[in-house]
Design an enzyme around this catalytic site. Structure first.
Site, PDB file in Angstrom:
ATOM      1  CB  CYS A   1     -28.821 -83.625  53.812  1.00  0.00           C
ATOM      2  SG  CYS A   1     -29.479 -82.137  53.036  1.00  0.00           S
TER       3      CYS A   1
HETATM    4  N1  LIG Z   1     -33.539 -79.697  52.883  1.00  0.00           N
HETATM    5  C1  LIG Z   1     -32.405 -79.755  53.313  1.00  0.00           C
HETATM    6  O1  LIG Z   1     -32.813 -80.060  54.764  1.00  0.00           O
HETATM    7  C2  LIG Z   1     -31.185 -79.110  52.887  1.00  0.00           C
HETATM    8  C3  LIG Z   1     -30.298 -78.828  53.807  1.00  0.00           C
HETATM    9  C4  LIG Z   1     -28.992 -78.440  53.436  1.00  0.00           C
HETATM   10  C5  LIG Z   1     -28.724 -78.328  52.293  1.00  0.00           C
HETATM   11  N2  LIG Z   1     -29.636 -78.768  51.195  1.00  0.00           N
HETATM   12  C6  LIG Z   1     -29.249 -78.706  49.721  1.00  0.00           C
HETATM   13  O2  LIG Z   1     -29.914 -77.481  49.280  1.00  0.00           O
HETATM   14  C7  LIG Z   1     -30.290 -78.127  47.745  1.00  0.00           C
HETATM   15  C8  LIG Z   1     -31.817 -77.681  47.538  1.00  0.00           C
HETATM   16  O3  LIG Z   1     -32.534 -78.601  48.457  1.00  0.00           O
HETATM   17  P1  LIG Z   1     -33.932 -78.303  49.135  1.00  0.00           P
HETATM   18  O4  LIG Z   1     -34.190 -79.438  50.153  1.00  0.00           O
HETATM   19  O5  LIG Z   1     -34.305 -76.832  49.060  1.00  0.00           O
HETATM   20  O6  LIG Z   1     -34.875 -78.740  47.617  1.00  0.00           O
HETATM   21  P2  LIG Z   1     -36.388 -78.716  47.215  1.00  0.00           P
HETATM   22  O7  LIG Z   1     -36.633 -79.919  46.309  1.00  0.00           O
HETATM   23  O8  LIG Z   1     -37.136 -78.516  48.639  1.00  0.00           O
HETATM   24  O9  LIG Z   1     -36.271 -77.288  46.637  1.00  0.00           O
HETATM   25  C9  LIG Z   1     -35.550 -77.074  45.177  1.00  0.00           C
HETATM   26  C10 LIG Z   1     -36.359 -76.240  44.172  1.00  0.00           C
HETATM   27  O10 LIG Z   1     -35.683 -75.925  43.099  1.00  0.00           O
HETATM   28  C11 LIG Z   1     -36.513 -75.795  42.363  1.00  0.00           C
HETATM   29  N3  LIG Z   1     -35.992 -76.101  40.859  1.00  0.00           N
HETATM   30  C12 LIG Z   1     -35.299 -77.116  40.194  1.00  0.00           C
HETATM   31  N4  LIG Z   1     -34.755 -76.710  39.088  1.00  0.00           N
HETATM   32  C13 LIG Z   1     -34.891 -75.478  39.096  1.00  0.00           C
HETATM   33  C14 LIG Z   1     -34.450 -74.663  38.053  1.00  0.00           C
HETATM   34  N5  LIG Z   1     -33.392 -75.059  37.110  1.00  0.00           N
HETATM   35  N6  LIG Z   1     -34.613 -73.395  38.251  1.00  0.00           N
HETATM   36  C15 LIG Z   1     -35.704 -73.027  39.153  1.00  0.00           C
HETATM   37  N7  LIG Z   1     -36.065 -73.699  40.174  1.00  0.00           N
HETATM   38  C16 LIG Z   1     -35.760 -75.120  40.185  1.00  0.00           C
HETATM   39  C17 LIG Z   1     -37.945 -76.843  42.626  1.00  0.00           C
HETATM   40  O11 LIG Z   1     -39.141 -76.699  41.800  1.00  0.00           O
HETATM   41  C18 LIG Z   1     -37.910 -76.839  43.815  1.00  0.00           C
HETATM   42  O12 LIG Z   1     -38.739 -76.085  44.344  1.00  0.00           O
HETATM   43  C19 LIG Z   1     -29.828 -79.340  47.901  1.00  0.00           C
HETATM   44  O13 LIG Z   1     -28.511 -79.377  47.148  1.00  0.00           O
HETATM   45  C20 LIG Z   1     -29.747 -79.808  49.085  1.00  0.00           C
HETATM   46  O14 LIG Z   1     -28.994 -81.105  49.008  1.00  0.00           O
HETATM   47  C21 LIG Z   1     -30.835 -79.216  51.630  1.00  0.00           C
END
Ligand SMILES: NC(=O)c1ccc[n+]([C@@H]2O[C@H](COP(=O)([O-])OP(=O)(O)OC[C@H]3O[C@@H](n4cnc5c(N)ncnc54)[C@H](O)[C@@H]3O)[C@@H](O)[C@H]2O)c1
Length: 432
Positions: free
Chosen positions: A271
């Protein structure tokens, strides 16, 4: 949309979450807890299998939290997107990284939206949760979905709701962090609000998707800029020979107008190092130069090199060069209490040290191994405090439960970038 609202009220709506990572998995579980039948969709077969087997791959989520709703038939996982047709609500929680050029990489969002488009039908609610620049929902997601021939606000609802989860935070979770939501039309906002009201304590509706997108970027830019400021103050204090940690502790006693941020080896995670650049990119597209974001980014990105300089100086005092010295790193996760190494500054520090010829080892109870360009290492257990023969121990992430007193007793030299050895004035302990 009235019918969908009623289905949400009755909990008969079928919910879907695309992307079952740090954000999507806890959200899917919260929706299941609220009484919905939830289908998680992920391209990663290992995650799908783990969920089916009731095994967690995220620190904050226990096996049983997954296994219970799976057993009860309220949560399932698949990599087959055709299930979308049977779903009433779909939250998109896929990654939004940066390209090497620091431009937004919306590949994952676009691919998820294209999958939804294939199966979109009347009466569905689509919510984007991935962090992104203001305008994405209107300019990227909406046209792609409307290319199906269906119209937003009339045939289907579309909203943006930023995820604010803080992995490793024992106090705040998906349920009790207020959820901001903005729809393309007022009815889109209403139906999205209704869904979240079923699963989170507080919902904060805003007037548009752009406002909701901007809220998240303000929050993360606020953190990035304040961390940049305190990192610069730390660099200043270092040259003035003032203890920055003591300064912050004292400043913190002011009951108003000050909020403590802490220096460190740099920014990590998916993030704070990334999101502000989504905003500066969008600003640039509109002829606006986001100076605070760029400056904070430059300072924060300079921190790993500053840490290496501290290590070099500390070894030098002991008549040692970095080349050939055994440097043991404590903590490779980007922050305490998590197993996430994405963008972790520890990896950058280790890469620079490896390039300079240091012999590296590390301990991280949350990260059993790291496979990076330049080094492939397994975490070593900290029996007795410090590995045999280490010339220097560098604390880069201060995980709980580590016996720091034993480390102070046994390590010949320590560089502490996290104030883990609070108040320790031993001459072999160097702080940021
Ligand atoms: N990790 C955090 O602390 C956090 C906090 C707030 C917001 N975010 C935001 O949330 C979003 C997700 O982050 P995250 O940390 O959960 O990511 P992550 O990498 O942990 O999880 C994302 C998942 O999406 C899957 N994926 C990718 N493309 C795909 C598709 N086309 N179809 C289906 N699945 C697909 C991946 O395999 C993965 O399991 C990002 O935009 C991030 O900036 C993250």
């Amino acid at each position: 949309m009235q019918e969908l609202m009623e289905r949400i009220e009755r909990r008969s709506a079928r919910c879907g979450v695309i992307g079952l990572g740090y954000v999507g998995l806890p959200l899917a579980l919260e929706l299941a807890k609220a009484g919905f039948r939830v289908t998680g969709i992920d391209l990663d077969e290992r995650k799908v299998q783990a969920i089916r087997g009731g095994t967690s791959y995220i620190v904050d989520v226990s096996d049983e939290e997954i296994a219970a709703p799976v057993r009860a038939g309220r949560f399932s996982a698949t990599s087959d997107f055709s299930v979308i047709r049977d779903l009433d609500t779909i939250n998109i929680c896929v990654p939004t990284p940066l390209r090497k050029t620091k431009d937004p990489d919306l590949t994952y969002v676009v691919s998820a939206v294209n999958e939804i488009k294939q199966h979109l039908r009347r009466g569905q609610l689509i919510i984007l949760e991935s962090t992104t620049y203001p305008g994405t929902t209107e300019e990227v997601v909406r046209p792609a979905l409307e290319a199906s021939g269906l119209e937003v606000g009339r045939d289907f609802a579309l909203a943006f709701s930023p995820e604010r989860i803080d992995p490793g935070n024992a106090r705040f979770n998906t349920r009790n962090i207020p959820k901001v939501v903005g729809g393309v039309t007022p009815s889109c906002t209403q139906v999205a609000k209704r869904l979240y009201e079923a699963s989170v304590d507080t919902v904060v509706p805003v007037s548009s998707t752009q406002v909701a997108e901007m809220v998240k970027l303000l929050e993360n830019t606020f953190r990035s800029v304040n961390i940049g400021l305190v990192n610069e103050i730390a660099l200043m204090c270092s040259s003035l020979k003032i203890d920055v940690w003591e300064v912050i502790e004292a400043a913190k006693t002011k009951p108003f107008g000050f909020m403590a941020f802490y220096p460190g080896p740099g920014l990590g995670g998916h993030c704070i190092p990334i999101d502000p650049f989504y905003l500066s990119w969008k600003a640039k597209m509109n002829g606006f130069d986001a100076r605070f974001i760029e400056l904070a980014g430059a300072i924060n990105e300079s921190m790993p090199r500053f840490v290496v300089e501290r290590i070099t100086d500390a070894l030098n005092e002991h008549r040692k060069s970095v080349r050939g010295s055994r440097v043991h790193v404590l903590g490779v996760a980007y922050k305490a209490g998590v197993n996430d190494i994405r963008e972790s500054p520890s990896l950058i520090v280790m890469k620079i040290l490896a390039e300079k010829g240091a012999v590296l080892s590390y301990t991280d109870p949350y990260v059993p191994s790291v496979r990076e360009e330049g080094f492939v290492l397994d975490s070593v257990p900290l029996d007795g405090g410090v590995p045999e023969g280490a010339d220097c121990v560098v604390i880069l992430t201060a995980h709980p439960g580590v016996d720091y007193e034993a480390i102070v007793r046994r390590a010949p030299l320590i560089v502490d970038t996290r104030n883990a050895l609070r108040g320790c004035t031993a001459p072999h302990v160097k702080r940021l």
